[in-house]
Write a protein that holds these residues in place. Structure first.
Motif, short mmCIF file in Angstrom:
data_model
loop_
_atom_site.label_atom_id
_atom_site.label_comp_id
_atom_site.label_asym_id
_atom_site.label_seq_id
_atom_site.Cartn_x
_atom_site.Cartn_y
_atom_site.Cartn_z
N LEU A 67 0.82 -1.23 0.00
CA LEU A 67 0.00 0.00 0.00
C LEU A 67 0.84 1.27 0.00
O LEU A 67 0.54 2.23 -0.69
N THR A 68 1.91 1.27 0.78
CA THR A 68 2.67 2.51 0.97
C THR A 68 3.90 2.60 0.06
O THR A 68 4.60 3.60 0.09
N ARG A 69 4.13 1.55 -0.72
CA ARG A 69 5.37 1.51 -1.50
C ARG A 69 5.27 2.38 -2.78
O ARG A 69 4.28 2.30 -3.51
N GLY A 70 6.34 3.16 -3.04
CA GLY A 70 6.37 3.97 -4.27
C GLY A 70 6.63 3.09 -5.49
O GLY A 70 6.86 1.89 -5.37
N GLY A 71 6.59 3.69 -6.68
CA GLY A 71 6.87 2.95 -7.92
C GLY A 71 5.79 1.94 -8.22
O GLY A 71 4.63 2.09 -7.82
N THR A 72 6.16 0.89 -8.95
CA THR A 72 5.19 -0.17 -9.30
C THR A 72 5.86 -1.53 -9.21
O THR A 72 6.93 -1.73 -9.81
N ILE A 73 5.24 -2.46 -8.52
CA ILE A 73 5.83 -3.80 -8.39
C ILE A 73 5.87 -4.51 -9.74
O ILE A 73 6.59 -5.48 -9.91
N LEU A 74 5.08 -4.02 -10.72
CA LEU A 74 5.02 -4.69 -12.02
C LEU A 74 6.04 -4.15 -13.01
O LEU A 74 6.27 -4.75 -14.06
N GLY A 75 6.65 -3.00 -12.70
CA GLY A 75 7.55 -2.36 -13.67
C GLY A 75 6.72 -1.62 -14.72
O GLY A 75 5.52 -1.89 -14.89
N SER A 76 7.35 -0.68 -15.41
CA SER A 76 6.62 0.10 -16.40
C SER A 76 7.52 0.38 -17.61
O SER A 76 8.74 0.23 -17.54
N SER A 77 6.90 0.78 -18.71
CA SER A 77 7.67 1.20 -19.89
C SER A 77 6.78 2.17 -20.66
O SER A 77 5.59 2.30 -20.37
N ARG A 78 7.40 2.85 -21.64
CA ARG A 78 6.60 3.76 -22.47
C ARG A 78 6.25 3.11 -23.82
O ARG A 78 6.01 3.80 -24.79
N GLU A 79 6.24 1.79 -23.85
CA GLU A 79 5.91 1.07 -25.09
C GLU A 79 4.50 1.43 -25.57
O GLU A 79 3.55 1.39 -24.79
N LYS A 80 4.41 1.79 -26.87
CA LYS A 80 3.09 2.06 -27.46
C LYS A 80 2.90 1.11 -28.63
O LYS A 80 3.54 1.27 -29.67
N PRO A 81 2.04 0.10 -28.51
CA PRO A 81 1.92 -0.91 -29.57
C PRO A 81 1.30 -0.39 -30.85
O PRO A 81 1.46 -1.01 -31.90
N PHE A 82 0.59 0.71 -30.79
CA PHE A 82 -0.01 1.28 -32.00
C PHE A 82 0.81 2.49 -32.41
O PHE A 82 1.30 3.23 -31.56
N LYS A 83 0.94 2.71 -33.71
CA LYS A 83 1.68 3.87 -34.21
C LYS A 83 0.96 5.15 -33.79
O LYS A 83 -0.24 5.16 -33.57
N GLU A 84 1.73 6.25 -33.73
CA GLU A 84 1.14 7.55 -33.39
C GLU A 84 0.10 7.92 -34.46
O GLU A 84 0.22 7.52 -35.62
N PRO A 85 -0.92 8.75 -34.09
CA PRO A 85 -2.00 9.07 -35.03
C PRO A 85 -1.52 9.72 -36.33
O PRO A 85 -2.13 9.53 -37.37
N ASP A 86 -0.38 10.47 -36.27
CA ASP A 86 0.04 11.14 -37.50
C ASP A 86 0.90 10.23 -38.41
O ASP A 86 1.35 10.63 -39.46
N SER A 87 1.09 8.96 -37.99
CA SER A 87 1.84 8.03 -38.83
C SER A 87 0.90 7.38 -39.86
O SER A 87 -0.29 7.24 -39.62
N ASP A 88 1.46 7.01 -41.02
CA ASP A 88 0.64 6.35 -42.04
C ASP A 88 0.27 4.93 -41.61
O ASP A 88 -0.79 4.42 -41.90
#
Ligand code: F6P
Length: 369
Positions: A67-88
């Motif tokens: 409950l009181t622990r910072g961060g995330t026990i699962l780990g995180s990333s900035r992975e985006k599986p879909f291309k950005e909207p302005d990509s073809d």
């Protein structure tokens, strides 16, 4: 055990971390397993883990004592599986296979009836796109930026406000001792919620946010007005996305290019240089950085994350997918992910906190005297 539409689900945290993620994971997991008897699979490092199939079953020991622990026990990333909207290309690929397909395969291989994703704007937009691909997804709004559409507040925000306010308080005393202008730069690229709330809480004299483009001359005039009234120091709170009126008038690409060539490490340094050259007052900069995202959640965020987490478990049990848990008018509810996707909640011009700040004399750099 109460009846549940979902027998087994995956949970992940994605995007920048913030205090309260573990409290939310605990809330989801305790209610889902303890009340509804669901099985829970923890997915590592956000959407990256779903693409790689990096996951493991969670037992009550995993979500107890966090409950009181910072961060995330699962780990995180900035992975985006879909291309950005302005990509073809709309779907990103890996080794010739598109990432959403890999995700769907892994969801089925792991036997998951649903996914719970904890994240900010990017994460909840991806959640919506996965829901459109046929997956059962529920989103939870986390970010210190408080800029997710559809919820009045996100968990992580108030912990960051606490940290930033304490820092402003500490700068106040040293600014006063040395008759200096202290510039403090806080996070918030697109929205200035953190700078506004911490600025009001810490009695910032000037607050610069992306929503209100500033005029350097107006900022300098306000600091000089204070000096003429005998106040030899000033506190200037700057959101990292703050921009001048000239920059705001430029097309986005041009503004980006200008920022890349700016001879300062970040906007706080530029504001400090503008103030020092216009007023001649000694000016110092503090960039608070990742301290704002680390450490234990505040009691407010522990409570909020726990209620959001348990609400997500109830949505799973009822089979109400394609939604994000939200706070609306002091009640926990949920909104369709379709309404959240691709939107940012910036500070509206008529927001009461802007009026409050102006009424106690805060300068937003937009006054032309
Ligand atoms: O979590 C949101 C945020 O804190 C932004 O305010 C900030 O600009 C960004 O994350 C930076 O995070 P990172 O360096 O991890 O991408």
């Amino acid at each position: 055990m109460l009846k549940s539409a979902v027998k087994r689900f995956g949970i992940l945290t994605s995007g920048g971390d913030c205090p309260g993620l573990n409290a939310a994971i605990r809330g989801v997991a305790k209610a889902a397993s303890g009340v509804f008897g669901m099985e829970i699979v923890g997915i590592s490092n956000g959407y990256r883990g779903l693409i790689d199939g990096d996951a493991r079953e969670l037992s009550p020991d995993d979500f107890s004592g966090i409950l009181t622990r910072g961060g995330t026990i699962l780990g995180s990333s900035r992975e985006k599986p879909f291309k950005e909207p302005d990509s073809d290309v709309k779907k990103d690929s890996e080794a010739g296979q598109d990432k959403p397909e890999l995700i769907k395969e892994n969801v089925s291989r792991l036997g998951l009836d649903a996914l719970v994703v904890l994240g900010g704007n990017g994460t909840n937009t991806t959640a919506y796109l996965l829901a459109k691909e046929g997956l059962n997804v529920i989103g939870l709004p986390k970010t210190i930026d408080n800029d997710i559409w559809g919820t009045d507040v996100t968990f992580g925000f108030h912990s960051a406000v606490d940290i930033a306010t304490e820092s402003i308080d500490r700068l106040h005393s040293t600014a006063h001792s040395h008759n200096r202008v202290m510039v403090i730069e806080l996070m918030g690229h697109k929205a200035g919620w953190l700078a506004l709330y911490a600025g009001v809480a810490g009695g910032g004299d000037v607050i610069l946010i992306p929503e209100i483009p500033y005029d350097a001359a107006a900022v300098a005039r306000d600091i000089e007005r204070r000096r003429s009234e005998g106040k030899q120091f000033s506190i200037v709170v700057v959101a990292e996305g703050a921009m001048s009126k000239d920059e705001a008038a430029m097309p986005k690409k041009e503004r980006k290019r200008l920022r890349e060539r700016m001879p300062y490490p970040s906007i706080g340094y530029r504001v400090a240089a503008e103030i020092q050259s216009a007023t001649g007052m000694e000016t110092r900069v503090t960039v608070l950085g990742y301290l704002q995202r680390g450490g234990t959640p505040s009691p407010y965020d522990r409570v909020l994350a726990t209620s959001f987490g348990t609400a997500a478990a109830e949505l799973l049990a009822r089979g109400r997918f394609g939604r994000m848990v939200a706070m609306k008018d002091a009640s926990v509810s949920s909104v369709p992910l379709s309404e959240v996707a691709d939107r940012t909640k910036t500070i509206p011009f008529n927001h009461h906190m802007l009026d409050t700040a102006r009424l106690v004399g805060t300068c937003f750099g937009d006054e032309s005297l």
